[in-house]
Design an enzyme around this catalytic site. Structure first.
Site, PDB file in Angstrom:
ATOM      1  N   HIS A  11      -2.318   4.968   6.564  1.00  0.00           N
ATOM      2  CA  HIS A  11      -1.088   5.407   6.813  1.00  0.00           C
ATOM      3  C   HIS A  11      -1.038   7.014   6.302  1.00  0.00           C
ATOM      4  O   HIS A  11      -1.968   7.436   5.593  1.00  0.00           O
ATOM      5  CB  HIS A  11       0.036   5.019   6.125  1.00  0.00           C
ATOM      6  CG  HIS A  11      -0.048   3.505   6.075  1.00  0.00           C
ATOM      7  ND1 HIS A  11       0.305   2.761   7.088  1.00  0.00           N
ATOM      8  CD2 HIS A  11      -0.593   2.527   5.408  1.00  0.00           C
ATOM      9  CE1 HIS A  11       0.199   1.460   7.024  1.00  0.00           C
ATOM     10  NE2 HIS A  11      -0.371   1.110   5.883  1.00  0.00           N
ATOM     11  N   CYS A  61       0.779  -1.170   0.109  1.00  0.00           N
ATOM     12  CA  CYS A  61      -0.159  -0.087  -0.239  1.00  0.00           C
ATOM     13  C   CYS A  61       0.731   1.207   0.052  1.00  0.00           C
ATOM     14  O   CYS A  61       0.780   2.271  -0.749  1.00  0.00           O
ATOM     15  CB  CYS A  61      -0.933   0.052   1.217  1.00  0.00           C
ATOM     16  SG  CYS A  61      -0.089  -0.321   2.739  1.00  0.00           S
TER      17      CYS A  61
END
Length: 337
Positions: free
Chosen positions: A220, A140
């Site tokens: 994140h 990711c």
């Protein structure tokens, strides 16, 4: 129509399975796992064919009244490609099976580049994946790095990039099991693994990353300092980012001040699980100072690799030779505008 198997029906696997079902040029042949709890029961409710990975899993599934179609070997007999979404230690064992059967396969970013010899990011290197036997969809964080830096590179703006990653401590659905609380944990090595990982897709990138685990689970967050090839304007940088259909420019001043507010926006948009397939990059936070660029964005660790995986299926099977056409098709099916 290409027949696709999904091995591992967890956070990524269930999303890949749903995304395959939305395409008109591929068919979900079935999903395979060892679990017999609510997760695989939801796959049954969706009408997916269920296969067991081990004899013990078969017993537990039948005990839970899961209507199994057969073993993993049965599933693999009639497919063109396998998307392996299992934990990395399991995936490493499965790869030998795929190779012995002569099956094309895709693994996730937890595997090493050497596992397949090719790492994938749709907007960067789709063409190099055409008709390969295997690829790895990068993680990711690495996917977000490649999307943003590739946009700048294609615009002739990128000299080098230095990024700091604030990484979620664990997945949301596992937050009761562990993770970190009331602390932050820096990764010991600089660069952290994401910079070298991005270079496995594009060796020409000059990128260094450092990473810190933080006590949250939604996503994140990245902060980037980019040296530009020339002095430019904020408008030119934004124009470059807009060339990527998978970067969503958002406004801090419109109330999108945190990862939870961004997540809420995508829930309100009707995305399944509130998934954000795009990089959510703050346009009004972005600054250009001479030949330096500063920006920040949020990454949905559970969703960003899903469109990449669908594009990787098309590239490996050769059902779409043009990257832009595949990306547009995937975007349309997943509601990426």
């Amino acid at each position: 129509m290409k027949n696709i198997a999904v091995i591992g029906y967890g956070v990524i696997g269930k999303r890949v399975a749903d995304a395959i079902q939305k395409q008109d040029d591929m068919n979900l042949s079935g999903v395979c796992d060892i679990i017999s709890d609510w997760r695989i029961q939801n796959a049954v409710r969706k009408g997916y064919d269920i296969y067991y990975a081990t004899s013990e899993a078969e017993k537990e599934m039948k005990k839970a009244a899961i209507p199994v179609k057969g073993s993993m070997q049965d599933l693999l007999k009639n497919v063109d490609l396998v998307v392996d979404c299992t934990p990395k230690n399991i995936a490493a064992q499965n790869i030998k099976i795929y190779k012995d059967l002569g099956l094309k396969f895709i693994v996730q970013g937890g595997e090493k580049h050497e596992t397949t010899g090719h790492s994938f990011s749709a907007e960067n290197n789709y063409k190099s994946a055409l008709n390969l036997n295997a690829t790895r969809v990068v993680s990711c964080n690495t996917t977000s790095i490649l999307r943003t830096l590739t946009a700048l590179k294609k615009a002739g703006l990128l000299e080098y990039a230095r990024g700091t990653l604030l990484r979620r401590a664990t997945d949301p659905w596992e937050s009761h099991l562990g993770g970190i609380m009331n602390t932050m944990v820096p990764e010991r090595d600089i660069p952290s693994h994401q910079g070298p990982d991005a270079k496995s897709v594009d060796p020409d990138l000059d990128v260094i990353t450092s990473a810190i685990k933080v006590p949250e689970t939604l996503s994140h967050m990245h902060y980037w300092n980019v040296k530009l090839k020339k002095q430019t304007t904020k408008e030119e940088v934004i124009k470059a980012f807009k060339t990527s259909t998978r970067i969503k420019l958002i406004q801090y001043d419109e109330g999108l001040v945190s990862n939870n507010t961004i997540k809420e926006m995508f829930l309100d948009m009707g995305r399944p699980w509130g998934d954000m397939y795009e990089v959510a990059l703050w346009e009004d936070m972005l600054k250009v100072v001479g030949d330096e660029l500063f920006y920040a964005y949020v990454v949905d660790n559970q969703a960003i690799v899903i469109p990449e995986t669908i594009d990787a299926i098309r590239a490996l099977t050769g059902i779409e030779m043009d990257a832009d056409k595949s990306i547009a098709k995937t975007n349309h099916s997943l509601g990426i505008h």
